[in-house]
Design an enzyme around this catalytic site. Structure first.
Site, mmCIF file in Angstrom:
data_model
loop_
_atom_site.group_PDB
_atom_site.id
_atom_site.type_symbol
_atom_site.label_atom_id
_atom_site.label_comp_id
_atom_site.label_asym_id
_atom_site.label_seq_id
_atom_site.Cartn_x
_atom_site.Cartn_y
_atom_site.Cartn_z
ATOM 1 N N GLY A 1 -12.475 3.369 -2.353
ATOM 2 C CA GLY A 1 -11.720 4.623 -2.423
ATOM 3 C C GLY A 1 -11.126 4.965 -1.069
ATOM 4 O O GLY A 1 -11.553 4.463 -0.032
ATOM 5 N N LYS B 1 -18.027 -10.034 0.862
ATOM 6 C CA LYS B 1 -18.860 -9.071 1.594
ATOM 7 C C LYS B 1 -20.240 -9.658 1.896
ATOM 8 O O LYS B 1 -20.773 -9.472 3.000
ATOM 9 C CB LYS B 1 -18.987 -7.783 0.777
ATOM 10 C CG LYS B 1 -17.654 -7.050 0.618
ATOM 11 C CD LYS B 1 -17.736 -6.022 -0.508
ATOM 12 C CE LYS B 1 -16.442 -5.247 -0.668
ATOM 13 N NZ LYS B 1 -16.388 -4.485 -1.918
ATOM 14 N N ILE C 1 -20.234 3.009 3.528
ATOM 15 C CA ILE C 1 -21.642 2.874 3.947
ATOM 16 C C ILE C 1 -21.675 2.139 5.290
ATOM 17 O O ILE C 1 -21.111 1.050 5.407
ATOM 18 C CB ILE C 1 -22.459 2.058 2.922
ATOM 19 C CG1 ILE C 1 -22.383 2.680 1.532
ATOM 20 C CG2 ILE C 1 -23.907 1.915 3.385
ATOM 21 C CD1 ILE C 1 -23.068 1.851 0.446
ATOM 22 N N GLY D 1 -1.374 2.173 2.463
ATOM 23 C CA GLY D 1 -1.604 2.362 1.019
ATOM 24 C C GLY D 1 -2.827 3.249 0.826
ATOM 25 O O GLY D 1 -2.966 4.280 1.494
ATOM 26 N N THR D 2 -3.718 2.846 -0.070
ATOM 27 C CA THR D 2 -4.905 3.662 -0.398
ATOM 28 C C THR D 2 -5.738 3.953 0.857
ATOM 29 O O THR D 2 -6.003 5.110 1.195
ATOM 30 C CB THR D 2 -5.774 2.920 -1.438
ATOM 31 O OG1 THR D 2 -4.976 2.646 -2.586
ATOM 32 C CG2 THR D 2 -6.975 3.754 -1.854
ATOM 33 N N ALA E 1 3.418 0.742 10.207
ATOM 34 C CA ALA E 1 4.330 -0.210 9.561
ATOM 35 C C ALA E 1 3.937 -0.349 8.103
ATOM 36 O O ALA E 1 2.760 -0.492 7.779
ATOM 37 C CB ALA E 1 4.234 -1.580 10.242
ATOM 38 N N ARG F 1 7.806 5.744 1.514
ATOM 39 C CA ARG F 1 6.493 6.249 1.093
ATOM 40 C C ARG F 1 5.624 6.524 2.321
ATOM 41 O O ARG F 1 4.923 7.535 2.417
ATOM 42 C CB ARG F 1 5.811 5.244 0.150
ATOM 43 C CG ARG F 1 4.512 5.769 -0.437
ATOM 44 C CD ARG F 1 3.995 4.941 -1.623
ATOM 45 N NE ARG F 1 4.064 3.508 -1.440
ATOM 46 C CZ ARG F 1 3.154 2.796 -0.780
ATOM 47 N NH1 ARG F 1 2.131 3.394 -0.222
ATOM 48 N NH2 ARG F 1 3.287 1.492 -0.657
HETATM 49 N N1 NAI Z 1 -9.116 0.362 -1.799
HETATM 50 C C1 NAI Z 1 -10.375 0.342 -1.426
HETATM 51 O O1 NAI Z 1 -11.219 1.092 -1.939
HETATM 52 C C2 NAI Z 1 -10.826 -0.602 -0.370
HETATM 53 C C3 NAI Z 1 -9.961 -1.511 0.191
HETATM 54 N N2 NAI Z 1 -10.405 -2.350 1.176
HETATM 55 C C4 NAI Z 1 -9.490 -3.276 1.815
HETATM 56 O O2 NAI Z 1 -8.520 -2.531 2.524
HETATM 57 C C5 NAI Z 1 -7.288 -3.252 2.571
HETATM 58 C C6 NAI Z 1 -6.170 -2.340 2.065
HETATM 59 O O3 NAI Z 1 -6.483 -2.004 0.724
HETATM 60 P P1 NAI Z 1 -5.693 -0.831 -0.041
HETATM 61 O O4 NAI Z 1 -5.385 0.268 0.881
HETATM 62 O O5 NAI Z 1 -6.495 -0.571 -1.258
HETATM 63 O O6 NAI Z 1 -4.362 -1.611 -0.447
HETATM 64 P P2 NAI Z 1 -2.946 -0.983 -0.865
HETATM 65 O O7 NAI Z 1 -2.289 -2.015 -1.687
HETATM 66 O O8 NAI Z 1 -3.126 0.377 -1.420
HETATM 67 O O9 NAI Z 1 -2.199 -0.839 0.533
HETATM 68 C C7 NAI Z 1 -1.637 -1.921 1.207
HETATM 69 C C8 NAI Z 1 -0.373 -1.418 1.897
HETATM 70 O O10 NAI Z 1 0.139 -2.462 2.707
HETATM 71 C C9 NAI Z 1 1.566 -2.467 2.585
HETATM 72 N N3 NAI Z 1 2.052 -3.801 2.959
HETATM 73 C C10 NAI Z 1 2.031 -4.939 2.228
HETATM 74 N N4 NAI Z 1 2.569 -5.948 2.930
HETATM 75 C C11 NAI Z 1 2.912 -5.460 4.135
HETATM 76 C C12 NAI Z 1 3.517 -6.004 5.294
HETATM 77 N N5 NAI Z 1 3.858 -7.290 5.370
HETATM 78 N N6 NAI Z 1 3.750 -5.194 6.352
HETATM 79 C C13 NAI Z 1 3.410 -3.886 6.294
HETATM 80 N N7 NAI Z 1 2.833 -3.310 5.218
HETATM 81 C C14 NAI Z 1 2.590 -4.076 4.157
HETATM 82 C C15 NAI Z 1 1.818 -2.079 1.145
HETATM 83 O O11 NAI Z 1 3.131 -1.579 0.986
HETATM 84 C C16 NAI Z 1 0.746 -1.012 0.930
HETATM 85 O O12 NAI Z 1 1.220 0.268 1.257
HETATM 86 C C17 NAI Z 1 -7.515 -4.509 1.779
HETATM 87 O O13 NAI Z 1 -7.909 -5.541 2.645
HETATM 88 C C18 NAI Z 1 -8.692 -4.146 0.855
HETATM 89 O O14 NAI Z 1 -9.441 -5.254 0.466
HETATM 90 C C19 NAI Z 1 -11.682 -2.302 1.662
HETATM 91 C C20 NAI Z 1 -12.571 -1.406 1.156
HETATM 92 C C21 NAI Z 1 -12.224 -0.504 0.073
HETATM 93 N N1 LIG Z 2 -12.311 -3.657 -4.737
HETATM 94 C C1 LIG Z 2 -13.410 -3.253 -3.908
HETATM 95 C C2 LIG Z 2 -12.939 -2.226 -2.922
HETATM 96 C C3 LIG Z 2 -13.867 -2.096 -1.813
HETATM 97 O O1 LIG Z 2 -14.207 -3.005 -1.094
HETATM 98 C C4 LIG Z 2 -14.515 -2.677 -4.786
HETATM 99 O O2 LIG Z 2 -14.262 -2.441 -5.971
HETATM 100 O O3 LIG Z 2 -15.632 -2.502 -4.284
HETATM 101 NA NA NA Z 3 -19.222 -0.298 5.478
#
Ligand code: NAI
Ligand SMILES: N[C@@H](CC=O)C(=O)O
Ligand code: NA
Length: 444
Positions: free
Chosen positions: A302, A205, A136, A12-13, A43, A49
């Site tokens: 991000g 965190k 960071i 995802g992101t 996976a 996508r």
């Molecule tokens: N978005 C951000 O800025 C930040 C996110 N994080 C952490 O990073 C992790 C991912 O966050 P994002 O990328 O934002 O989430 P997201 O929701 O954009 O991506 C998650 C991905 O996992 C996939 N997914 C869900 N269940 C699944 C499964 N059973 N098997 C395979 N794929 C599966 C989804 O289809 C999606 O593409 C989370 O733990 C979040 O807390 C940490 C720091 C910053």
């Molecule tokens: N949802 C979190 C993403 C990063 O950890 C935030 O807003 O800081």
């Molecule tokens: Na960090």
């Protein structure tokens, strides 16, 4: 040497940022790691996508277990999120002898002890730089750069979504829900944004930083967690008039009674660097006995900023995985022992024992003697006053108003003592609404 093979769970992101940055900077990364690093299998539930992100040449599957079962994969990156399937997959990857990189602070803050113990037993690493303050390198700073210090306290803006909401509300006068939607659109917010706005994500965190800084187990269940949903616009305004900004802080601190672990909105003096951290930016201040105060600032959320931290972990693991035993650089490794060693002599301090100063706002009847009655109750409890701001009734409630706001800044006091005295103040007939109380952190 053959490139190290990486399997990515969830694109995802953060996952797509990781894939793109690793591809874009592959030559530099290969030089720095001493070996190529390639994501060879991905996976995601949304296979179409995922294929659109990675293109040809990378195997994409819908079932994450296929990645874990692949004997060619050396490192598994978990970027799915949450405590559910992510926990099972991380434990399965460890059991299969894979190193794990994750950005999943929720998972580690709640189940870290179990996960680190499993990794320790299996002799693999679990690296999580992306889990705290995104891009960071705060985990690395705590674990390596500051390793000589007895850490005294850490205070940080460690949730981008809430800092973005507070900044936009203050600067543009936008309402809470509009700004939250924008934070979601920009990819800052958690899948469940209540984790952001109720302080849970920041507490995850803070829990991880606390464990590393003080060598205690991860104890999210003992963290004090308050978010920004109860903050009122007039408190943000009054705080500014008094020379403060309100920020959602994650704090962990060594005190005479143990370790404080708390997340809550706090008034921060406007002149402090932390008060001027705006938008989705994060900043963490660490105070060590030898180094004094140090500050770490950057993007805490991000796609590519978080990917930067994920890849840093990949490089660390690659260096270690690749070096022969003689040349291993153990300080690069994550040492779960520090967290697994339960230092029973360092309990988490209950909030009633936390000592800090306060901002109080009282809606009172606009009549003589109210201020004196309130301040004498505070004085009887030994709470001294730093500043008082009394508004004109007309300004607060419109022309002819019989109510006004009384704002009091206190000096340091024990929270339990303040709670007791505020219960008495609340009982005064001239106090007309629930008293607003926000902690104040001088951060010096
Ligand atoms: N978005 C951000 O800025 C930040 C996110 N994080 C952490 O990073 C992790 C991912 O966050 P994002 O990328 O934002 O989430 P997201 O929701 O954009 O991506 C998650 C991905 O996992 C996939 N997914 C869900 N269940 C699944 C499964 N059973 N098997 C395979 N794929 C599966 C989804 O289809 C999606 O593409 C989370 O733990 C979040 O807390 C940490 C720091 C910053
Ligand atoms: N949802 C979190 C993403 C990063 O950890 C935030 O807003 O800081
Ligand atoms: Na960090």
């Amino acid at each position: 040497m053959k490139p190290l093979q990486v399997g990515l769970l969830g694109i995802g992101t953060v996952g797509s940022g990781t894939f793109k940055v690793l591809q874009r900077n592959q030559e530099e990364i290969r030089h720095r790691a001493g070996r190529g690093i390639e994501i060879t299998m991905v996976a995601d539930l949304d296979v179409a996508r995922a294929k659109a992100v990675v293109g040809e040449g990378v195997k994409v599957v819908g079932d994450a277990r296929e990645v874990i079962a692949n004997p060619q994969i050396d490192i598994v990156i978990e970027l799915i999120g949450g405590y559910g399937v992510a926990k099972t997959l991380v434990l399965e990857a460890i059991a299969a002898g894979k190193h794990v990189v994750t950005a999943n602070k929720a998972l580690l803050a709640v189940h870290g002890t179990e996960i680190f113990a499993a990794a320790h037993a299996k002799g693999v690493m679990v690296a999580f730089e992306a889990a705290v303050a995104g891009g960071i390198p705060i985990i690395k700073a705590l674990r390596e750069g500051l390793t000589a210090n007895s850490i005294q306290w850490i205070a940080g803006i460690i949730n981008g979504t809430t800092n973005f909401i507070l900044s936009e509300m203050r600067d543009k006068g936008l309402d809470f829900d509009t700004v939250l939607k924008e934070a979601q659109r920009l990819g800052y917010a958690e899948a469940d944004p209540t984790f952001d706005i109720e302080g849970v994500d920041a507490a995850h965190k803070a829990t991880l930083m606390s464990a590393i800084a003080f060598g205690i187990p991860v104890q999210f269940d003992k963290a004090h967690v308050e978010g920004i949903t109860k903050l009122a616009a007039q408190d943000i305004k009054y705080a500014e008039q008094l020379g403060y900004r309100i920020k959602l802080l994650g704090i962990t601190k060594r005190s005479a009674k143990g370790i404080e672990l708390r997340v809550h909105p706090a008034l921060v003096p406007s002149k402090r660097l932390l008060a001027n951290v705006e938008g989705a930016m994060n900043a963490v201040v660490v105070n060590g006995d030898a180094v004094g105060t140090t500050l770490y600032y950057g993007k805490g959320a991000g796609s590519e900023p978080t990917a930067s931290a994920v890849i840093a972990d990949l490089v660390d693991i690659t260096r270690l995985h690749t070096a022969d035993t003689e040349h291993r650089v153990p300080h690069l490794a994550f040492h779960p022992e520090a967290i697994l060693a339960n230092k029973g002599d360092l309990p988490i301090v209950p909030m009633s024992e936390v000592v800090t100063s306060y901002y109080l706002r009282l809606r009172v009847a606009d009549e003589a003697g109210v201020l004196a009655r309130v301040t004498s109750l505070l004085a009887e409890a030994g709470i001294s006053i730093d500043a008082v701001l009394q508004r004109e009734a007309d300004e607060v409630g419109g022309e002819g108003s019989t109510q006004t706001d009384l704002i009091i800044l206190t000096h340091d006091t024990r929270e339990g003592t303040l709670d007791e005295v505020l219960a008495r103040v609340q009982g005064l007939p001239s106090v007309l609404a629930p008293i607003v109380r926000i902690r104040k952190e001088e951060l010096s």
